[in-house]
Scaffold this motif. Sequence first.
Motif, PDB file in Angstrom:
ATOM      1  N   CYS A  22       0.838  -1.207   0.000  1.00  0.00           N
ATOM      2  CA  CYS A  22       0.000   0.000   0.000  1.00  0.00           C
ATOM      3  C   CYS A  22       0.864   1.245   0.000  1.00  0.00           C
ATOM      4  O   CYS A  22       1.862   1.320   0.725  1.00  0.00           O
ATOM      5  CB  CYS A  22      -0.875   0.049   1.257  1.00  0.00           C
ATOM      6  N   GLU A  23       0.425   2.201  -0.772  1.00  0.00           N
ATOM      7  CA  GLU A  23       1.063   3.527  -0.790  1.00  0.00           C
ATOM      8  C   GLU A  23       0.201   4.404   0.125  1.00  0.00           C
ATOM      9  O   GLU A  23      -0.990   4.569  -0.119  1.00  0.00           O
ATOM     10  CB  GLU A  23       1.052   4.032  -2.237  1.00  0.00           C
ATOM     11  N   LEU A  24       0.772   4.938   1.198  1.00  0.00           N
ATOM     12  CA  LEU A  24      -0.003   5.728   2.160  1.00  0.00           C
ATOM     13  C   LEU A  24       0.639   7.099   2.339  1.00  0.00           C
ATOM     14  O   LEU A  24       1.848   7.253   2.122  1.00  0.00           O
ATOM     15  CB  LEU A  24      -0.042   5.029   3.525  1.00  0.00           C
ATOM     16  N   PRO A  25      -0.181   8.096   2.741  1.00  0.00           N
ATOM     17  CA  PRO A  25       0.398   9.417   3.024  1.00  0.00           C
ATOM     18  C   PRO A  25       1.342   9.352   4.220  1.00  0.00           C
ATOM     19  O   PRO A  25       1.181   8.480   5.086  1.00  0.00           O
ATOM     20  CB  PRO A  25      -0.825  10.283   3.340  1.00  0.00           C
ATOM     21  N   ASP A  26       2.293  10.278   4.276  1.00  0.00           N
ATOM     22  CA  ASP A  26       3.143  10.369   5.471  1.00  0.00           C
ATOM     23  C   ASP A  26       2.239  10.581   6.677  1.00  0.00           C
ATOM     24  O   ASP A  26       1.145  11.099   6.549  1.00  0.00           O
ATOM     25  CB  ASP A  26       4.121  11.550   5.341  1.00  0.00           C
ATOM     26  N   THR A  31      -5.089   2.928  11.430  1.00  0.00           N
ATOM     27  CA  THR A  31      -6.478   3.243  11.091  1.00  0.00           C
ATOM     28  C   THR A  31      -6.605   3.692   9.632  1.00  0.00           C
ATOM     29  O   THR A  31      -7.535   3.303   8.928  1.00  0.00           O
ATOM     30  CB  THR A  31      -7.027   4.329  12.040  1.00  0.00           C
ATOM     31  N   THR A  32      -5.649   4.508   9.173  1.00  0.00           N
ATOM     32  CA  THR A  32      -5.643   4.937   7.769  1.00  0.00           C
ATOM     33  C   THR A  32      -5.634   3.722   6.846  1.00  0.00           C
ATOM     34  O   THR A  32      -6.377   3.657   5.863  1.00  0.00           O
ATOM     35  CB  THR A  32      -4.380   5.780   7.463  1.00  0.00           C
ATOM     36  N   LEU A  33      -4.791   2.788   7.196  1.00  0.00           N
ATOM     37  CA  LEU A  33      -4.658   1.584   6.373  1.00  0.00           C
ATOM     38  C   LEU A  33      -5.954   0.769   6.372  1.00  0.00           C
ATOM     39  O   LEU A  33      -6.395   0.263   5.341  1.00  0.00           O
ATOM     40  CB  LEU A  33      -3.493   0.748   6.904  1.00  0.00           C
ATOM     41  N   ARG A  34      -6.556   0.679   7.550  1.00  0.00           N
ATOM     42  CA  ARG A  34      -7.818  -0.079   7.635  1.00  0.00           C
ATOM     43  C   ARG A  34      -8.910   0.574   6.808  1.00  0.00           C
ATOM     44  O   ARG A  34      -9.695  -0.092   6.145  1.00  0.00           O
ATOM     45  CB  ARG A  34      -8.274  -0.168   9.093  1.00  0.00           C
ATOM     46  N   GLN A  35      -8.977   1.920   6.853  1.00  0.00           N
ATOM     47  CA  GLN A  35     -10.003   2.622   6.065  1.00  0.00           C
ATOM     48  C   GLN A  35      -9.799   2.338   4.582  1.00  0.00           C
ATOM     49  O   GLN A  35     -10.763   2.115   3.846  1.00  0.00           O
ATOM     50  CB  GLN A  35      -9.947   4.125   6.347  1.00  0.00           C
ATOM     51  N   ARG A  36      -8.540   2.316   4.169  1.00  0.00           N
ATOM     52  CA  ARG A  36      -8.224   2.012   2.777  1.00  0.00           C
ATOM     53  C   ARG A  36      -8.717   0.610   2.413  1.00  0.00           C
ATOM     54  O   ARG A  36      -9.348   0.387   1.381  1.00  0.00           O
ATOM     55  CB  ARG A  36      -6.697   2.107   2.586  1.00  0.00           C
ATOM     56  N   PHE A  44     -14.646  -5.803   5.791  1.00  0.00           N
ATOM     57  CA  PHE A  44     -13.701  -5.526   6.866  1.00  0.00           C
ATOM     58  C   PHE A  44     -14.267  -4.641   7.956  1.00  0.00           C
ATOM     59  O   PHE A  44     -13.761  -4.607   9.069  1.00  0.00           O
ATOM     60  CB  PHE A  44     -12.416  -4.917   6.291  1.00  0.00           C
ATOM     61  N   LYS A  45     -15.344  -3.911   7.646  1.00  0.00           N
ATOM     62  CA  LYS A  45     -15.974  -3.058   8.665  1.00  0.00           C
ATOM     63  C   LYS A  45     -16.473  -3.896   9.846  1.00  0.00           C
ATOM     64  O   LYS A  45     -16.589  -3.408  10.955  1.00  0.00           O
ATOM     65  CB  LYS A  45     -17.142  -2.297   8.051  1.00  0.00           C
TER      66      LYS A  45
END
Lengths: 85, 138
Positions: A22-26, A31-36, A44-45
């Motif tokens: 995964c490419e994620l923001p700095d 949690t960011t990853l899970r939302q993705r 997954f929810k």
Amino acid sequence: MKVRLRLFALYREQTGKNEVICELPDNASVTTLRQRLEQDFPKFKDHDPMIAVNGVYVPPDHKLADGDEIALLPPFSGGQHGQPD
Amino acid sequence: MANRIELTDKPISPEAVTAKVLKDENGGVVTFLGTVRNSFEGKPVRFLEYEAYPEMALKKMEELAEEIRTKWGIDDVAITHRLGHLEIGEVAVVIAVASPHRKEAFEACEYAIDRLKEIVPIWKKEAFVGGERWVGGE
């Protein structure tokens, strides 16, 4: 940043993947990853996985770093449900 | 010394795991076998599949041996967990604990299997007549 997500057991079967890059923001967190992931796999929810980053259990707000290996872990075979052997 | 913490996709020899903790200083050896039961919550089970996050599972099993060292002063702990397809009655996990006296070995061995199920990332899928499911899954 780029991170590696590993999926096992139930989650591996539901997503059809054992690994996702995964490419994620700095300053992204777990949690960011899970939302993705929930965008791609709405199922997954419903899950409340344990989370490990580089082999260590972490809370959901744990900040990720480039190159991290994140694992979302379904409940273990015996643990939470206390199946007696 | 043979590796005391292992994952394997081959049948486990309980004797071989136990042999790893035998020492002249030890007078009590407790070996626990976890075997595949033929039913789960009243339903007949046909076979099981075990899957691990192997790198982390080994690390957590090493930590477990370390916890036992800290709590009981026991150095001699061997754990082997099987992965993959297992038939009813097959041995899924063997834990051997040896100490100078039996009381500590019994306590530590029970602690080890309880703790293994809490902290070691291993999952099992049971196949029953008409379907299959991950245990602890949903």
